[in-house]
Scaffold this active site. Structure first.
Site, mmCIF file in Angstrom:
data_model
loop_
_atom_site.group_PDB
_atom_site.id
_atom_site.type_symbol
_atom_site.label_atom_id
_atom_site.label_comp_id
_atom_site.label_asym_id
_atom_site.label_seq_id
_atom_site.Cartn_x
_atom_site.Cartn_y
_atom_site.Cartn_z
ATOM 1 N N ASP A 83 31.504 24.786 57.345
ATOM 2 C CA ASP A 83 32.359 24.648 56.164
ATOM 3 C C ASP A 83 31.541 24.601 54.879
ATOM 4 O O ASP A 83 30.482 23.968 54.824
ATOM 5 C CB ASP A 83 33.187 23.363 56.306
ATOM 6 C CG ASP A 83 34.308 23.273 55.299
ATOM 7 O OD1 ASP A 83 34.949 24.304 55.030
ATOM 8 O OD2 ASP A 83 34.559 22.164 54.788
ATOM 9 N N HIS A 177 38.625 17.919 46.493
ATOM 10 C CA HIS A 177 37.763 17.322 47.495
ATOM 11 C C HIS A 177 37.443 15.863 47.170
ATOM 12 O O HIS A 177 37.434 15.458 46.013
ATOM 13 C CB HIS A 177 36.440 18.090 47.587
ATOM 14 C CG HIS A 177 36.585 19.485 48.079
ATOM 15 N ND1 HIS A 177 36.394 20.578 47.274
ATOM 16 C CD2 HIS A 177 36.911 19.979 49.295
ATOM 17 C CE1 HIS A 177 36.582 21.683 47.974
ATOM 18 N NE2 HIS A 177 36.909 21.345 49.206
ATOM 19 N N VAL A 228 40.589 18.341 56.522
ATOM 20 C CA VAL A 228 40.599 16.896 56.284
ATOM 21 C C VAL A 228 39.197 16.347 56.538
ATOM 22 O O VAL A 228 38.627 16.576 57.610
ATOM 23 C CB VAL A 228 41.608 16.187 57.217
ATOM 24 C CG1 VAL A 228 41.592 14.679 56.965
ATOM 25 C CG2 VAL A 228 43.007 16.736 57.018
ATOM 26 N N THR A 230 37.540 13.355 53.993
ATOM 27 C CA THR A 230 37.390 12.026 53.415
ATOM 28 C C THR A 230 38.262 10.986 54.106
ATOM 29 O O THR A 230 37.849 9.828 54.277
ATOM 30 C CB THR A 230 37.709 12.068 51.908
ATOM 31 O OG1 THR A 230 36.817 12.990 51.271
ATOM 32 C CG2 THR A 230 37.535 10.710 51.268
#
Length: 283
Positions: A83, A177, A228, A230
């Protein structure tokens, strides 16, 4: 179970009118918790390793191998994904890491240079069976990116997809983010416009800051891959802190890692149930 290609999981979700969740892995316990949450929910997941996580470990090999082992030992369908990769040499390590997909991030470049670098990544991926995701617009980081001016334009996005040949596109629709509160307000009309305009699946980054109802609507509007990260770290760290506050004499890390891993699993299960509910309503 054997690793499942990310492209297959995304296509299955698209055809079923639902979204597949991709969760960021930092430690082995993240991967274990994600797999456990997926098993409880009875749904597939994508394990993601970000470029930042790779830098933390110094090399992608150990954490990728550990994640692959977790995936193989799970009863859920699981894929491995890299990612927010900006380093082309890291992107090109995907086959040896058993990674089936990469999000190449050229969003810091201007449009023309983003197209050039992303097309290079997509061309490389296509010849090796690696599914390439890209980003257009600016999802943003800790400072947020909620202003309309930074959002993805559907016509520009179509030109970008046509010019690069990417398999999926992360778009800026109001999320950000590293948000620690669920306060993002998504532009659902824009999501629908992007979904109807683009021939590739849409990806929502920064989903930890999206309220449950907004996440449901996003999946219904056309988001197919939901990232997903955090939210897992909040669950993990909160459980660790709570355990150590209540048990200050404990020094065995297994004692506090276990509830922290379970907290990750709980968060994953709940997120997957939200997305499954969105699919049920849509269908």
């Amino acid at each position: 179970m054997p690793l499942v290609p990310t492209g297959d999981l995304v296509e299955q979700a698209r055809l079923a009118g639902r979204a597949v969740a991709a969760f960021n892995v930092i430690t082995l316990e993240h991967a274990e918790g994600i797999a456990l949450g997926a098993e409880r929910a009875g749904l597939p997941v994508i394990l993601q390793l970000s470029e930042n996580a790779v830098r933390f470990h110094g090399s992608p090999h150990a954490i990728a191998a550990a994640s692959a082992a977790v995936a193989r030992n799970s009863t859920s369908d699981i894929s491995l994904h890299l990612d927010h990769i900006t380093d082309m040499s890291l992107l090109q390590m995907a086959p040896e890491l058993e990674v089936s997909s990469v999000m190449y991030d050229g969003s810091d470049f201007g449009y023309a240079e983003n197209v050039r670098h992303t097309r290079e990544a997509a061309d490389w991926g296509r010849t090796r069976g690696i599914w390439i995701e890209a980003e257009l617009g600016k999802v943003g980081g800790k400072d947020g990116a909620h202003a309309p001016g930074v959002r993805t334009d559907p016509e520009e996005a179509l030109q970008f997809v046509d010019a690069t040949g990417v398999a999926a596109l992360a778009v800026a629709v109001g999320s950000s983010h590293a948000m620690t509160s669920k306060s993002a307000a998504l532009d659902h009309a824009l999501i629908r416009a992007l979904s109807s305009t683009l021939p590739v699946p849409l990806v929502l980054h920064g989903s930890s800051g999206v309220p449950d109802g907004e996440l449901t609507l996003a999946a219904q509007a056309g988001m197919v891959k939901i990232n997903v990260g955090t939210a897992l770290n909040i669950a993990y760290t909160s459980a660790t802190r709570r355990f150590l506050d209540e048990n200050p004499s404990i020094v065995d890390p297994r004692k506090y890692i276990a509830p922290s891993r379970d907290a990750v699993a709980d968060t994953v299960e709940r997120t997957l149930q939200i997305l499954a509910g969105a699919a049920a309503i849509t269908l």
